[in-house]
Structures are given as structure tokens and as C-alpha cells.
Design a protein around this motif. Structure first.
Motif, PDB file in Angstrom:
ATOM      1  N   ALA A  75      -5.167  -0.401  -3.277  1.00  9.48           N
ATOM      2  CA  ALA A  75      -5.284   0.090  -1.893  1.00  9.48           C
ATOM      3  C   ALA A  75      -4.050   0.911  -1.529  1.00  9.48           C
ATOM      4  CB  ALA A  75      -5.453  -1.077  -0.932  1.00  9.48           C
ATOM      5  N   PHE A 130      -8.377   9.372  -0.438  1.00  9.21           N
ATOM      6  CA  PHE A 130      -9.158   8.202  -0.059  1.00  9.21           C
ATOM      7  C   PHE A 130     -10.390   8.040  -0.938  1.00  9.21           C
ATOM      8  CE2 PHE A 130     -12.763   6.539   2.382  1.00  9.21           C
ATOM      9  CZ  PHE A 130     -12.285   5.290   2.752  1.00  9.21           C
ATOM     10  N   ASP A 131     -10.972   9.141  -1.373  1.00  3.00           N
ATOM     11  CA  ASP A 131     -12.267   9.111  -2.048  1.00  3.00           C
ATOM     12  C   ASP A 131     -12.248   8.295  -3.334  1.00  3.00           C
ATOM     13  OD1 ASP A 131     -11.594  11.990  -0.862  1.00  3.00           O
ATOM     14  OD2 ASP A 131     -13.702  11.575  -0.450  1.00  3.00           O
ATOM     15  N   TYR A 187      -6.373   4.134   2.530  1.00  2.00           N
ATOM     16  CA  TYR A 187      -7.403   3.090   2.482  1.00  2.00           C
ATOM     17  C   TYR A 187      -7.033   1.922   3.393  1.00  2.00           C
ATOM     18  CZ  TYR A 187     -10.943  -0.052   0.692  1.00  2.00           C
ATOM     19  OH  TYR A 187     -12.021  -0.896   0.595  1.00  2.00           O
ATOM     20  N   THR A 188      -5.743   1.614   3.495  1.00  2.00           N
ATOM     21  CA  THR A 188      -5.312   0.554   4.396  1.00  2.00           C
ATOM     22  C   THR A 188      -5.590   0.929   5.848  1.00  2.00           C
ATOM     23  OG1 THR A 188      -3.590  -0.065   2.821  1.00  2.00           O
ATOM     24  CG2 THR A 188      -3.362  -0.868   5.071  1.00  2.00           C
ATOM     25  N   TYR A 218      -8.050   2.784   6.774  1.00  2.00           N
ATOM     26  CA  TYR A 218      -9.505   2.584   6.898  1.00  2.00           C
ATOM     27  C   TYR A 218      -9.836   1.109   7.115  1.00  2.00           C
ATOM     28  CZ  TYR A 218     -14.141   1.565   4.985  1.00  2.00           C
ATOM     29  OH  TYR A 218     -15.404   1.074   4.779  1.00  2.00           O
ATOM     30  N   GLN A 219      -9.180   0.224   6.355  1.00  2.00           N
ATOM     31  CA  GLN A 219      -9.444  -1.202   6.523  1.00  2.00           C
ATOM     32  C   GLN A 219      -9.044  -1.686   7.915  1.00  2.00           C
ATOM     33  OE1 GLN A 219      -7.351  -2.883   3.072  1.00  2.00           O
ATOM     34  NE2 GLN A 219      -9.328  -3.649   2.355  1.00  2.00           N
ATOM     35  N   SER A 267     -12.842   0.296  -4.441  1.00  2.00           N
ATOM     36  CA  SER A 267     -12.970  -0.204  -3.063  1.00  2.00           C
ATOM     37  C   SER A 267     -11.681  -0.835  -2.571  1.00  2.00           C
ATOM     38  CB  SER A 267     -14.121  -1.212  -2.957  1.00  2.00           C
ATOM     39  OG  SER A 267     -15.352  -0.593  -3.248  1.00  2.00           O
ATOM     40  N   GLY A 268     -10.555  -0.295  -3.039  1.00  2.00           N
ATOM     41  CA  GLY A 268      -9.256  -0.774  -2.592  1.00  2.00           C
ATOM     42  C   GLY A 268      -8.842  -2.107  -3.165  1.00  2.00           C
ATOM     43  N   VAL A 318     -10.077   6.013  -4.487  1.00  4.99           N
ATOM     44  CA  VAL A 318      -9.783   4.592  -4.286  1.00  4.99           C
ATOM     45  C   VAL A 318     -10.993   3.872  -3.704  1.00  4.99           C
ATOM     46  CG1 VAL A 318      -8.323   2.955  -3.050  1.00  4.99           C
ATOM     47  CG2 VAL A 318      -7.324   5.019  -4.046  1.00  4.99           C
ATOM     48  N   PHE A 319     -11.621   4.480  -2.715  1.00  9.85           N
ATOM     49  CA  PHE A 319     -12.779   3.850  -2.072  1.00  9.85           C
ATOM     50  C   PHE A 319     -13.970   3.755  -3.026  1.00  9.85           C
ATOM     51  CE2 PHE A 319     -16.780   4.326   0.285  1.00  9.85           C
ATOM     52  CZ  PHE A 319     -16.710   3.226   1.131  1.00  9.85           C
ATOM     53  N   SER A 328       0.834  -1.210   0.000  1.00 13.32           N
ATOM     54  CA  SER A 328       0.000   0.000   0.000  1.00 13.32           C
ATOM     55  C   SER A 328       0.864   1.254   0.000  1.00 13.32           C
ATOM     56  CB  SER A 328      -0.930  -0.005   1.211  1.00 13.32           C
ATOM     57  OG  SER A 328      -0.204   0.140   2.416  1.00 13.32           O
TER      58      SER A 328
END
Length: 312
Positions: free
Chosen positions: A260, A246-247, A264-265, A267-268, A254-255, A249-250, A87
Motif C-alpha cells: 500500500a 494507484f492503478d 492507496y492509503t 483511497y482507503q 489491492s494494497g 497497486v489497486f 505507506s
């Protein structure tokens, strides 16, 4: 001979008006800014301090009583875990690609808008519009209006000319995210570089034309050196945002499919795995990277201001 003595005359006290100290005047000047400063500290610095503290704990939200202090183990895991390292690499690749593409396209559009032509104001407004779109809305626009394999605009154009019908997000996921970000951030670079073009010394350019210099020679030896600071500023400010993006990729992938990035990582780890300590450590690393880039950006801005002051 009679000696005479003179009684000492008492010194008359001189009234002095006490001026407020320099420190008191400084505080009086800053007092109106204190509420804003306190608010900024409350909503930015205190949460960061809490995140920093949590990053030193093994803290899973599903088992709150099992948390314990682990030191820098979370940071070691962030830097050694294969998925997290991937990532980080994705974040670097995404940032470099998007920033360079935005700079090249922004420079071309700025050179175009620096010329006088009919409808320049309308063209400028249309080119700025993508930057004003909400990031999530921009990502949804690209995902459904352009990339959709069944009714998307790109496949519609290819179908019109008899071309293939690829699934853009599945076949080129990282490129799909990059294209969305380039579309949205090119106007930002264009505005910075256009400001740099309009601050050039026109007399110097006219003198070069009189001496027989071509447009390419003027661009290479006069315009490009003048735009160096503006290019650096655009690259640094763009990097600050893309590193934290982030927007896109999400919303678009969705990563998945290797897209990702580090935010985003985080967030996960936080919302899906509930690993508060690990997510906090990754978040702190993102903030440190952003601060490093922002420090260079502030230096570039300060140098630009100094150049403008010396020129005035």
C-alpha cells in the motif's frame, strides 16, 4: 514713434491618434486563453482548495454533524501513524526502484535504437507499445496473463523447463508491482534518452573516433555527459507519475502484503474508513511532494531549452 502690438496667435491643436495601451494589448492577446484558464481553475484549483480546507477538520462521512476544526492534527496523524509512515516508505521505495530500473533499461534500448539496422521502425513501434496501454489494463495483463500460478505465462515457461511453480504475487508482491510499472514506463524513458542521443554533435564523435577513442570511451566521456540533462528529466517526470500511482497497486495486490503506497492509503481512508479529513491531509502531502518534484522537472526542461537555443 508708434508702438505696435502683435496679437498672440492661438496654437493650433495637433491631432494625435491614441494607441491602445500596452496593458490593453496584452489582455487582448490573452483573451482567447481565458476560457481554458477558467476551466482549469474550476476543475483543478477549486477542488484542491476544498481539499485543503477539509484537511483541517475531523470529518467522518458517517457522522457529518460531528465534524469540527482540528488544525494540523490530521497532518500530525499522517506523519506519525505507523501504517501511514509505512505507506510513505513504500511509496519512496517503489518510486526509486521503478525509476532507476526504467532509466537503465531505457538507456540500453535507446542506444540500440540509435543504431541503424533492418526493421528498426518495427522494433521501435513494438517497444513503444507498452506505454500506450491503459494502466489498469496493463496491471490486469500482468496479474492474470503473467503472474497467475495456474495458467500464467511465467509458470508455464517454468513448467516447460521443469522449474517450480511459485505464486508470484503472494511471494514477491512489491516486486510484482514494480515489474508491471517498469514494463510500462521503460518506453517513456527510452523516448526521452533517444531524443538526447539524436541531438549529439556527430562531428565531435567522429573526431573522437579518428583520435582512436573506443566505443566505451565515447560513451563515458561524450555521450553520458550529454545525456545528463535528459536522464534528470526522465527521472523527475517518472517520479511524478510513480509517486501518484494507484492503478497497479489497486489492481495487482489491492494494497495488501505491504504494497500500500500513499495514494492507496488515501483511497482507503476516504472510501473505506470515510475519514475525509485524514484522507485530505494525506492527499495534500502527496500534492506537495509532486509539486516539489515538478518544480525541479520544469527547471531541467528550461535548461534544456536554453541549451538548444544557444546551440542554434
Amino acid at each position: 514713434m508708434t508702438a505696435t502690438t502683435t496679437a498672440p496667435v492661438a496654437a493650433t491643436p495637433v491631432r494625435t491618434t491614441r494607441q491602445p495601451s500596452t496593458r490593453l494589448r496584452a489582455w487582448a492577446t490573452r483573451a482567447p486563453l481565458l476560457p481554458a484558464l477558467i476551466f482549469m481553475i474550476a476543475v483543478t484549483q477549486l477542488p484542491f482548495v476544498a481539499t485543503l480546507v477539509i484537511s483541517f477538520f475531523d470529518w467522518n462521512a458517517l457522522y457529518p454533524k460531528a465534524r469540527h476544526f482540528t488544525g494540523i492534527d490530521n497532518y500530525h496523524q499522517v506523519l506519525t501513524d505507523p501504517d501511514l509512515r509505512h505507506s510513505v516508505w513504500t511509496t519512496i521505495l517503489l518510486t526509486v526502484t521503478v525509476v532507476l530500473a526504467c532509466l537503465v533499461l531505457g538507456l540500453g534500448l535507446a542506444l540500440l535504437l540509435d543504431r541503424r539496422f533492418r526493421g528498426r521502425g518495427v522494433v521501435r513501434t513494438l517497444l513503444i507499445a507498452p506505454f500506450l496501454v491503459v494502466p489498469v489494463a496493463a496491471a490486469l495483463l500482468w496479474k492474470h496473463v503473467l503472474y497467475n500460478p495456474e495458467y500464467g505465462l511465467l509458470n508455464g515457461l517454468l513448467h516447460y523447463v521443469g522449474g517450480p511453480q511459485p505464486d508470484w504475487i503472494s511471494n514477491t508482491p512489491l516486486l510484482a508491482v514494480e515489474a508491471s510499472l517498469v514494463w510500462q514506463w521503460t518506453p517513456f524513458m527510452m523516448l526521452i534518452l533517444l531524443a538526447g542521443l539524436q541531438s549529439r554533435d556527430q562531428q565531435q564523435i567522429e573526431a573522437a573516433r579518428v583520435d582512436g577513442a573506443s566505443d566505451w570511451q565515447i560513451f563515458r566521456h561524450l555521450t553520458l555527459p550529454h545525456l545528463r540533462r535528459y536522464l534528470e528529466l526522465g527521472a523527475l517526470l517518472g517520479s511524478i507519475y510513480i509517486v501518484q500511482n494507484f492503478d497497479a497497486v489497486f489492481t495487482i495486490t489491492s494494497g495488501g502484503l505491504g504494497t500500500a503506497n500513499l495514494p492507496y492509503t488515501v483511497y482507503q481512508s476516504f472510501y473505506q474508513a470515510h475519514e475525509n479529513g485524514l484522507a485530505s491531509a494525506a492527499g495534500v502531502l502527496v500534492v506537495i511532494g509532486s509539486i516539489i518534484i515538478a518544480t525541479f522537472a520544469l527547471r531541467v526542461v528550461s535548461s534544456l531549452f536554453r541549451e538548444e537555443v544557444s546551440r542554434a
